[in-house]
Design a protein around this motif. Structure first.
Motif, PDB file in Angstrom:
ATOM      1  N   GLY A  96      -7.959   3.974  15.069  1.00 12.36           N
ATOM      2  CA  GLY A  96      -8.949   4.245  16.105  1.00 12.36           C
ATOM      3  C   GLY A  96      -9.801   5.469  15.831  1.00 12.36           C
ATOM      4  N   TYR A  97      -9.778   5.937  14.592  1.00 15.21           N
ATOM      5  CA  TYR A  97     -10.524   7.143  14.251  1.00 15.21           C
ATOM      6  C   TYR A  97     -12.025   6.933  14.422  1.00 15.21           C
ATOM      7  N   TRP A  98     -12.715   7.938  14.936  1.00 13.38           N
ATOM      8  CA  TRP A  98     -14.152   7.840  15.228  1.00 13.38           C
ATOM      9  C   TRP A  98     -15.019   7.860  13.974  1.00 13.38           C
ATOM     10  N   GLY A  99     -14.497   8.444  12.883  1.00 20.37           N
ATOM     11  CA  GLY A  99     -15.290   8.573  11.661  1.00 20.37           C
ATOM     12  C   GLY A  99     -14.905   7.548  10.616  1.00 20.37           C
ATOM     13  N   GLU A 100     -15.149   7.898   9.367  1.00 27.02           N
ATOM     14  CA  GLU A 100     -14.840   6.989   8.267  1.00 27.02           C
ATOM     15  C   GLU A 100     -13.331   6.800   8.148  1.00 27.02           C
ATOM     16  N   LYS A 101     -12.891   5.547   8.100  1.00 30.41           N
ATOM     17  CA  LYS A 101     -11.465   5.239   8.058  1.00 30.41           C
ATOM     18  C   LYS A 101     -10.904   5.536   6.663  1.00 30.41           C
ATOM     19  N   PRO A 102      -9.711   6.101   6.607  1.00 36.35           N
ATOM     20  CA  PRO A 102      -9.089   6.384   5.308  1.00 36.35           C
ATOM     21  C   PRO A 102      -8.704   5.092   4.592  1.00 36.35           C
ATOM     22  N   SER A 103      -8.695   5.143   3.273  1.00 35.63           N
ATOM     23  CA  SER A 103      -8.237   3.991   2.501  1.00 35.63           C
ATOM     24  C   SER A 103      -6.739   4.083   2.225  1.00 35.63           C
ATOM     25  N   ILE A 104      -6.205   5.288   2.193  1.00 30.62           N
ATOM     26  CA  ILE A 104      -4.772   5.472   1.972  1.00 30.62           C
ATOM     27  C   ILE A 104      -4.040   5.216   3.291  1.00 30.62           C
ATOM     28  N   PRO A 105      -2.981   4.389   3.282  1.00 25.92           N
ATOM     29  CA  PRO A 105      -2.311   4.043   4.542  1.00 25.92           C
ATOM     30  C   PRO A 105      -1.489   5.169   5.148  1.00 25.92           C
ATOM     31  N   ALA A 106      -0.947   6.048   4.311  1.00 25.95           N
ATOM     32  CA  ALA A 106      -0.077   7.108   4.811  1.00 25.95           C
ATOM     33  C   ALA A 106       0.022   8.223   3.778  1.00 25.95           C
ATOM     34  N   VAL A 107       0.429   9.390   4.247  1.00 25.42           N
ATOM     35  CA  VAL A 107       0.651  10.535   3.370  1.00 25.42           C
ATOM     36  C   VAL A 107       1.987  11.162   3.748  1.00 25.42           C
ATOM     37  N   THR A 108       2.832  11.396   2.762  1.00 26.42           N
ATOM     38  CA  THR A 108       4.118  12.052   2.981  1.00 26.42           C
ATOM     39  C   THR A 108       4.075  13.445   2.366  1.00 26.42           C
ATOM     40  N   LYS A 132      -1.687  12.734 -10.023  1.00 23.87           N
ATOM     41  CA  LYS A 132      -1.383  11.662 -10.964  1.00 23.87           C
ATOM     42  C   LYS A 132      -2.670  10.885 -11.224  1.00 23.87           C
ATOM     43  N   PRO A 133      -2.767  10.185 -12.336  1.00 23.68           N
ATOM     44  CA  PRO A 133      -4.035   9.530 -12.702  1.00 23.68           C
ATOM     45  C   PRO A 133      -4.572   8.557 -11.662  1.00 23.68           C
ATOM     46  N   GLY A 134      -3.708   7.947 -10.861  1.00 25.42           N
ATOM     47  CA  GLY A 134      -4.175   6.949  -9.897  1.00 25.42           C
ATOM     48  C   GLY A 134      -4.821   7.509  -8.653  1.00 25.42           C
ATOM     49  N   VAL A 135      -4.808   8.819  -8.491  1.00 20.41           N
ATOM     50  CA  VAL A 135      -5.440   9.437  -7.321  1.00 20.41           C
ATOM     51  C   VAL A 135      -6.905   9.707  -7.642  1.00 20.41           C
ATOM     52  N   GLU A 148       0.855  -1.182   0.000  1.00 16.33           N
ATOM     53  CA  GLU A 148       0.000   0.000   0.000  1.00 16.33           C
ATOM     54  C   GLU A 148       0.893   1.234   0.000  1.00 16.33           C
ATOM     55  N   LYS A 149       0.901   1.945  -1.098  1.00 13.37           N
ATOM     56  CA  LYS A 149       1.803   3.075  -1.229  1.00 13.37           C
ATOM     57  C   LYS A 149       1.250   4.308  -0.528  1.00 13.37           C
ATOM     58  N   PRO A 150       2.138   5.117   0.054  1.00 17.20           N
ATOM     59  CA  PRO A 150       1.663   6.381   0.628  1.00 17.20           C
ATOM     60  C   PRO A 150       1.375   7.388  -0.477  1.00 17.20           C
ATOM     61  N   LEU A 151       0.487   8.310  -0.194  1.00 16.88           N
ATOM     62  CA  LEU A 151       0.241   9.435  -1.086  1.00 16.88           C
ATOM     63  C   LEU A 151       1.359  10.442  -0.864  1.00 16.88           C
ATOM     64  N   ARG A 152       2.034  10.857  -1.917  1.00 17.19           N
ATOM     65  CA  ARG A 152       3.147  11.807  -1.814  1.00 17.19           C
ATOM     66  C   ARG A 152       2.666  13.189  -2.255  1.00 17.19           C
ATOM     67  N   VAL A 153       2.737  14.139  -1.334  1.00 13.39           N
ATOM     68  CA  VAL A 153       2.193  15.481  -1.570  1.00 13.39           C
ATOM     69  C   VAL A 153       3.324  16.504  -1.608  1.00 13.39           C
ATOM     70  N   ALA A 154       3.332  17.326  -2.633  1.00 12.42           N
ATOM     71  CA  ALA A 154       4.248  18.462  -2.701  1.00 12.42           C
ATOM     72  C   ALA A 154       3.533  19.662  -2.096  1.00 12.42           C
ATOM     73  N   GLU A 155       3.868  19.987  -0.860  1.00 15.86           N
ATOM     74  CA  GLU A 155       3.257  21.106  -0.152  1.00 15.86           C
ATOM     75  C   GLU A 155       3.801  22.422  -0.709  1.00 15.86           C
ATOM     76  N   ILE A 156       2.953  23.443  -0.790  1.00 13.66           N
ATOM     77  CA  ILE A 156       3.332  24.686  -1.465  1.00 13.66           C
ATOM     78  C   ILE A 156       4.130  25.638  -0.576  1.00 13.66           C
ATOM     79  N   TRP A 157       4.204  25.332   0.702  1.00 16.09           N
ATOM     80  CA  TRP A 157       4.948  26.197   1.631  1.00 16.09           C
ATOM     81  C   TRP A 157       6.113  25.422   2.252  1.00 16.09           C
ATOM     82  N   GLU A 158       7.056  26.166   2.818  1.00 11.92           N
ATOM     83  CA  GLU A 158       8.064  25.525   3.657  1.00 11.92           C
ATOM     84  C   GLU A 158       7.374  24.919   4.875  1.00 11.92           C
ATOM     85  N   ILE A 159       8.006  23.943   5.500  1.00  6.67           N
ATOM     86  CA  ILE A 159       7.397  23.264   6.646  1.00  6.67           C
ATOM     87  C   ILE A 159       8.342  23.405   7.847  1.00  6.67           C
ATOM     88  N   PRO A 160       8.334  24.555   8.511  1.00  8.75           N
ATOM     89  CA  PRO A 160       9.237  24.755   9.645  1.00  8.75           C
ATOM     90  C   PRO A 160       8.722  24.178  10.955  1.00  8.75           C
TER      91      PRO A 160
END
Length: 510
Positions: free
Chosen positions: A200-212, A485-488, A27-39
């Motif tokens: 243990g999330y109270w709502g709908e569980k995500p299908s994506i295992p992780a996000v980077t 990407k097309p798979g998202v 299960e691949k993580p979703l890889r996100v290019a954030e538009i700001w620096e992350i300090p």
């Protein structure tokens, strides 16, 4: 006779764990290019990142795409008096460390946010907090404030566990929230962090295992990283790249969001901008329609007021003026300016000129600055453009300079948010010193009346005064692009997002 074979229990469990680990690894993580620096990951300093993007934290109240309110960590709320509100907490919610969400934890979290964030204090006007019982929080505001539930949608007012690891100065190092994802890795030097699914999330569980997430502030670099295949999702790439990316098979969406391109002045005191005729002359020279259609490639709408007419808050009687160079020159003449050498407008021997600061993270800003520079040249006003970081602008900008920025018009879904902070004499972002008693009085009426019609009329009055006096110049209403990407799949843009808002329902193909 067939012989039975028995394997030790430890080997069986080990094999099962290996199988499970292998399945998770696939299960691949979703890889996100954030538009700001992350300090930082501290929600009080960057709540948008932790709530809207990483989905680590949640607020008591949330907002729907149509800017109406919806239950969040609170299932209901009521107004006991002009200044006292009561919120009932959602049952069965746990923090990422397994501890339960309680009123005491909510009070502790909001108190910390109020201490660490002047913006939270300004937006919410909270003066006191109390846990009446384990599931009930009472919030008192410093003055009558009907927008409190909407203000609590603000991402930096999100709830975190008091047990969240902190640095010596109180900065939250790794927030322990209640959202569908929890922080699993943080690399400050690499401007990168990872969140993983919280089972243990109270709502709908995500299908994506992780996000980077990886901070990539340059729009062009984000577009290149998408094409290289190193990221799966990003936003705010150069507008001129969108058709190319779509032709290469990427999913591209263009969306209207609650944000304005705004030119604000360094100061309205002891500068040429103190004269409303100068401000309106500059405004009349700017061709907003040309900017919206050709500079922004249709990724925006010409505007002069706080809200586009597609938003319920907008006073739809206000229209966008067309560019009128002759009228602009007449206003400058009335203000005492004459055309000097080369057509430069001067007064008392001083040319009307300024430095226009902006920043590159929003791909429309630098092109708009160039267009404004070109258009104001026709008026005889020289504009020097300086592109730097958002934080550096506040340090370098002088009273006679100006800034072009992308300003959120609904960080929480209520008209009071933008109108108060922008046009009230003590507004949080009104650093240019605009003051009009009629505006302050109208905003006071809006917060004290129980009559919705009177409240709407007060907010409309503020919009009309601002459109007439133009203490800052709204150039266009913002459009934001998202590239995947097309798979998202299963992504839907939410217009109340500060930039973009990820969704637990999103899926990523193998």
């Amino acid at each position: 006779m067939q012989r039975l074979s028995f394997r030790p229990l430890g080997l069986v469990l080990a094999a099962a764990l290996v199988t499970a680990s292998a399945a998770l690894a696939q299960e691949k993580p979703l890889r996100v290019a954030e538009i700001w620096e992350i300090p930082t990951l501290d929600p009080t300093q960057d709540g948008t990142l932790m709530k809207e993007k990483a989905m680590v934290t949640e607020t008591l109240v949330t907002g729907n795409p149509d800017f109406t309110l919806a239950p969040g960590l609170a299932t209901s709320w009521s107004r006991e008096s002009d200044t006292v509100w009561v919120f009932r907490l959602r049952p069965g919610v746990n923090f990422h460390d397994g501890s339960p969400l309680t009123a005491e934890a909510v009070v502790a979290s909001l108190k910390a946010a109020l201490e660490r964030s002047g913006t939270v204090r300004s937006y919410t006007k909270i003066s006191d907090l109390a846990a009446r019982d384990p599931a009930t929080v009472a919030i008192t505001t410093s003055e009558p404030f009907p927008a409190l539930p909407a203000a609590l949608v603000y991402a930096s007012a999100a709830i975190v566990s008091p047990a969240s690891p902190k640095m010596p100065d109180g900065t939250i190092e790794r927030p322990i929230g209640t959202g569908p994802f929890k922080v699993s890795a943080w690399q400050p030097a690499a401007q990168s962090f990872t969140v993983e699914r919280f089972d243990g999330y109270w709502g709908e569980k995500p299908s994506i295992p992780a996000v980077t997430f990886r901070g990539i502030p340059d729009p062009t670099t984000r577009a290149l990283e998408m094409q290289k295949g190193s990221v799966d999702f990003t936003s705010e790439v150069p507008y001129g790249d969108l058709d190319t990316l779509a032709a290469k098979g990427f999913a591209v969406s263009r969306n209207v969001t609650a944000r304005n391109y705004v030119l604000n002045f360094g100061s309205l005191k002891d500068t040429p901008f103190a004269d409303v005729r100068v401000r309106k002359a500059l405004s009349l020279t700017i061709d907003r329609e040309e900017i919206a259609q050709y500079v922004l490639f249709g990724m925006g709408r010409a505007g002069i007021t706080a809200f586009p007419d597609t938003m319920a808050f907008a006073d739809k009687s206000i229209t966008v003026p067309k560019s009128d160079l002759a009228a602009a020159k007449k206003l400058l003449a009335e203000a005492g300016y004459v055309a000097g050498s080369g057509g430069a407008m001067t007064k008392d021997g001083k040319p009307l000129a300024f430095t226009l600061y902006t920043y590159p993270q929003r791909p429309g800003l630098v092109p708009i600055a160039g267009a404004i520079q070109s258009q104001l040249r026709k008026l005889g006003v020289a504009v020097e453009i300086k592109v730097t970081t958002f934080s550096a602008i506040a340090k370098e900008m002088k009273p006679g300079d100006a800034r072009l920025a992308a300003m959120a018009s609904a960080m929480y879904p209520h008209p009071d948010f933008y109108l108060r902070q922008t046009y009230h004499s003590k507004g949080a972002t009104n650093t240019w010193g605009y003051a009009n008693p009629k505006v302050d009085d109208a905003l006071a009426t809006a917060t004290t009346t129980r009559d919705e019609g009177e409240r709407t009329a007060a907010y409309n009055l503020v919009q009309r005064i601002a459109a007439e006096e133009e203490p800052c110049l709204t150039i266009a209403h913002y459009g934001v692009n998202v590239v995947m990407k097309p798979g998202v799949t299963n992504y839907a843009f939410n217009p109340i997002a500060h930039d973009y808002m990820l969704d637990p329902k999103m899926k990523l193909a193998p």
